[in-house]
Design an enzyme around this catalytic site. Structure first.
Site, PDB file in Angstrom:
ATOM      1  N   ARG A 298      -0.074  16.100 -14.418  1.00 14.49           N
ATOM      2  CA  ARG A 298       1.559  16.249 -14.056  1.00 14.49           C
ATOM      3  C   ARG A 298       2.447  16.910 -14.804  1.00 14.49           C
ATOM      4  NH1 ARG A 298       0.349   9.457 -14.849  1.00 14.49           N
ATOM      5  NH2 ARG A 298      -0.084   9.286 -12.493  1.00 14.49           N
TER       6      ARG A 298
ATOM      7  N   GLY B  80      -3.380   5.505  -5.156  1.00 16.93           N
ATOM      8  CA  GLY B  80      -4.393   6.723  -5.979  1.00 16.93           C
ATOM      9  C   GLY B  80      -5.730   6.879  -5.546  1.00 16.93           C
TER      10      GLY B  80
ATOM     11  N   GLY C 111       1.344   3.376  -6.960  1.00 20.18           N
ATOM     12  CA  GLY C 111       2.177   3.014  -6.760  1.00 20.18           C
ATOM     13  C   GLY C 111       3.695   3.071  -6.239  1.00 20.18           C
TER      14      GLY C 111
ATOM     15  N   LYS D 185      -8.185  -4.047   0.024  1.00 17.73           N
ATOM     16  CA  LYS D 185      -7.700  -5.625   0.294  1.00 17.73           C
ATOM     17  C   LYS D 185      -6.501  -5.288   1.545  1.00 17.73           C
ATOM     18  CE  LYS D 185      -7.704  -7.945  -3.875  1.00 17.73           C
ATOM     19  NZ  LYS D 185      -7.071  -8.672  -4.779  1.00 17.73           N
TER      20      LYS D 185
HETATM   21  P1  ADP Z   1      -5.685   2.683  -2.381  1.00 18.88           P
HETATM   22  O1  ADP Z   1      -5.610   3.581  -4.216  1.00 18.88           O
HETATM   23  O2  ADP Z   1      -5.636   4.933  -1.777  1.00 18.88           O
HETATM   24  O3  ADP Z   1      -4.452   2.706  -1.883  1.00 18.88           O
HETATM   25  P2  ADP Z   1      -7.378   0.238  -2.644  1.00 18.88           P
HETATM   26  O4  ADP Z   1      -6.421   0.662  -3.771  1.00 18.88           O
HETATM   27  O5  ADP Z   1      -6.184  -0.044  -1.264  1.00 18.88           O
HETATM   28  O6  ADP Z   1      -6.717   2.539  -2.463  1.00 18.88           O
HETATM   29  O7  ADP Z   1      -8.435   0.811  -2.321  1.00 18.88           O
HETATM   30  C1  ADP Z   1      -9.393   1.564  -3.040  1.00 18.88           C
HETATM   31  C2  ADP Z   1     -10.689   0.588  -2.842  1.00 18.88           C
HETATM   32  O8  ADP Z   1     -11.050  -0.437  -2.199  1.00 18.88           O
HETATM   33  C3  ADP Z   1     -12.018   1.715  -4.016  1.00 18.88           C
HETATM   34  O9  ADP Z   1     -11.656   1.376  -4.999  1.00 18.88           O
HETATM   35  C4  ADP Z   1     -13.122   1.210  -3.123  1.00 18.88           C
HETATM   36  O10 ADP Z   1     -13.905   1.092  -3.353  1.00 18.88           O
HETATM   37  C5  ADP Z   1     -12.854  -0.199  -2.063  1.00 18.88           C
HETATM   38  N1  ADP Z   1     -13.325  -0.666  -1.232  1.00 18.88           N
HETATM   39  C6  ADP Z   1     -13.585   0.427   0.145  1.00 18.88           C
HETATM   40  N2  ADP Z   1     -14.260   0.114   1.083  1.00 18.88           N
HETATM   41  C7  ADP Z   1     -14.580  -1.459   0.373  1.00 18.88           C
HETATM   42  C8  ADP Z   1     -15.401  -1.993   1.114  1.00 18.88           C
HETATM   43  N3  ADP Z   1     -16.044  -2.355   2.148  1.00 18.88           N
HETATM   44  N4  ADP Z   1     -16.043  -3.002   0.828  1.00 18.88           N
HETATM   45  C9  ADP Z   1     -15.004  -2.945  -1.050  1.00 18.88           C
HETATM   46  N5  ADP Z   1     -14.186  -2.275  -1.029  1.00 18.88           N
HETATM   47  C10 ADP Z   1     -13.993  -1.665  -0.781  1.00 18.88           C
HETATM   48 MG    MG Z   2      -6.291   2.169  -5.844  1.00 19.42          MG
END
Ligand code: ADP
Ligand code: MG
Length: 397
Positions: A40, A354, A377, A201
């Site tokens: 960073r 992230g 975020g 989610k």
């Molecule tokens: P980002 O940070 O890119 O926005 P998220 O925080 O929404 O992404 O999601 C990341 C998490 O989702 C990871 O830790 C990953 O393990 C989880 N994940 C992805 N696919 C599945 C799945 N099929 N079942 C459970 N967790 C999942």
């Molecule tokens: Mg995340």
């Protein structure tokens, strides 16, 4: 949301005191307190160098960690001042207070081309409360405000938003890049526009889903959130991640896609495990054959081929959320393949979020992606099309 903001290039900075909000929120070693990654700091150098080379007196500031409004020795920015000095090869003055007497004194003695760093902004309880007194005090140190901490633009804090009421406010190069690439993609994307959503989610991604379904030509849904959609289609998803209360919403998204002529793609096969563990038993099955006591942890090979095909010929691809539990090597294939599909697509490619950004970097595709958004975020709220206080407060072009 207007993404067309004045940049530091539009400001006359020569001989001026420039209050520069950076993101020096670096990871620290818990035992030694040493900076474990200076990424960073390195990323903030182009704006700092530009200002110094153009004769500005630079007063940099940042938060670090969560000191909750009080001094915490282990969260001092002093090590960052040292690292900055090493990277720039110039002395960096350090004020041990946040816009207090020492800051004021040091700021007033700065000459053009010199750099001062203030102590951790969040040592002052007014920072996160967007206290106008603190904003005013910070503003009184400088004559121009430059925002280059994209990771905090979704927060209305004294140094990210409040301060702009008292100084002419400009975007630094990092923020400018986010605005031009990500803002450009959301405002006027090169089409076809393909949005790829995944992650854990549905509930985390409702805002992104509803914003992108209005803009995208194709919407690809993988990751944990796909199972709530599969459930809404009446499929048996075994022990896969399910948000019961979002089944209705998933149905509505599918309806909306149909009504708008947006092509919506969901997994057709999945890699499943007999439990949630890196060393679980694994097999790949059709989404119609998920056994009751197994759970979907990644997309399958046929789905990878389907999703990859849908990225070909795209003008713009925005990706947020991993396709599977990529932290388990056996279930990283979907995410890796998606990163590769973006890298090979020839489209303007943007990764926000992230975990998705970390995955693309880990897997070695980062340099083949047009833009990896640096704020977790903040990137998400950007993709949601929300008004970000730290952007809205900058001067329009
Ligand atoms: P980002 O940070 O890119 O926005 P998220 O925080 O929404 O992404 O999601 C990341 C998490 O989702 C990871 O830790 C990953 O393990 C989880 N994940 C992805 N696919 C599945 C799945 N099929 N079942 C459970 N967790 C999942
Ligand atoms: Mg995340």
């Amino acid at each position: 949301m207007n993404y067309n903001k004045k940049s530091v290039r539009d400001a006359d900075v020569k001989g001026k005191k420039v209050l520069l909000r950076c993101d020096f929120n670096v990871p620290l070693d818990k035992q030694t307190g040493e900076i474990t990654s200076d990424k960073r700091i390195v990323e903030s150098l182009p704006t700092i160098k530009y200002l110094l080379e153009n004769g500005a007196k630079v007063i940099a500031c940042s938060h670090l960690g969560k000191p909750k409004g009080e001094f915490k020795k282990e969260l001092s920015l002093a090590p960052v001042a040292k690292r900055l000095s090493e990277l720039l090869n110039i002395p960096v003055a350090f004020a041990h207070d946040v816009a207090g007497e020492e800051s004021k004194k040091l700021a007033d003695t700065l000459k053009g081309g010199e750099l001062l760093l203030l102590e951790n902004l969040r040592f002052d309880p007014g920072e996160e409360k967007n206290n106008p007194e603190l904003a005013k005090k910070l503003a009184s140190l400088g004559e121009i405000y430059v925002s280059d901490a994209f990771g905090t633009v979704h927060r209305a804090h004294a140094s990210t938003a409040g301060i702009a009421a008292y100084l002419p406010a400009y975007a630094g190069f990092l923020v400018e890049k986010e605005l031009s690439i990500m803002g450009g993609a959301l405002d006027d994307p090169k089409r076809p526009f393909v949005a790829v959503l995944g992650g854990a989610k549905v509930s985390d991604k409702i805002g992104v889903l509803t914003n992108l379904i209005d803009k995208a030509d194709t919407l690809i849904i993988g990751g944990g959130m796909a199972y709530t959609f599969l459930k809404a289609m009446g499929k048996n998803i075994g022990q896969s991640l399910l948000e019961e209360d979002k089944i209705g919403l998933a149905g509505e998204v599918m309806e909306k896609a149909k009504a708008k002529g947006v092509k919506l793609l969901l997994p057709i096969d999945v890699a499943i495990g007999d439990r949630f563990a890196a060393d679980c038993e694994k097999k790949i099955v059709s989404v119609d054959d998920i056994p009751d006591d197994w759970q979907g942890l990644d997309i399958g090979d046929k789905t990878i081929a389907l999703f990859t095909e849908a990225t070909k010929g795209a003008g713009t691809i925005v990706w947020n959320g991993p396709m599977g539990v990529f932290e388990f090597p056996a279930f990283a294939n979907g995410t890796k393949s998606m990163a590769k599909a973006l890298a090979d697509s020839g489209a303007v490619t943007i990764i926000g979020g992230g975990d998705s950004a970390a995955a693309a970097e880990q897997m070695g595709f980062a340099d083949k992606i047009t833009h990896i958004s640096t704020g977790g975020g903040a990137s998400l709220e950007f993709l949601e099309g929300r008004e970000l206080p730290g952007i809205a407060c900058l001067q329009d072009k």
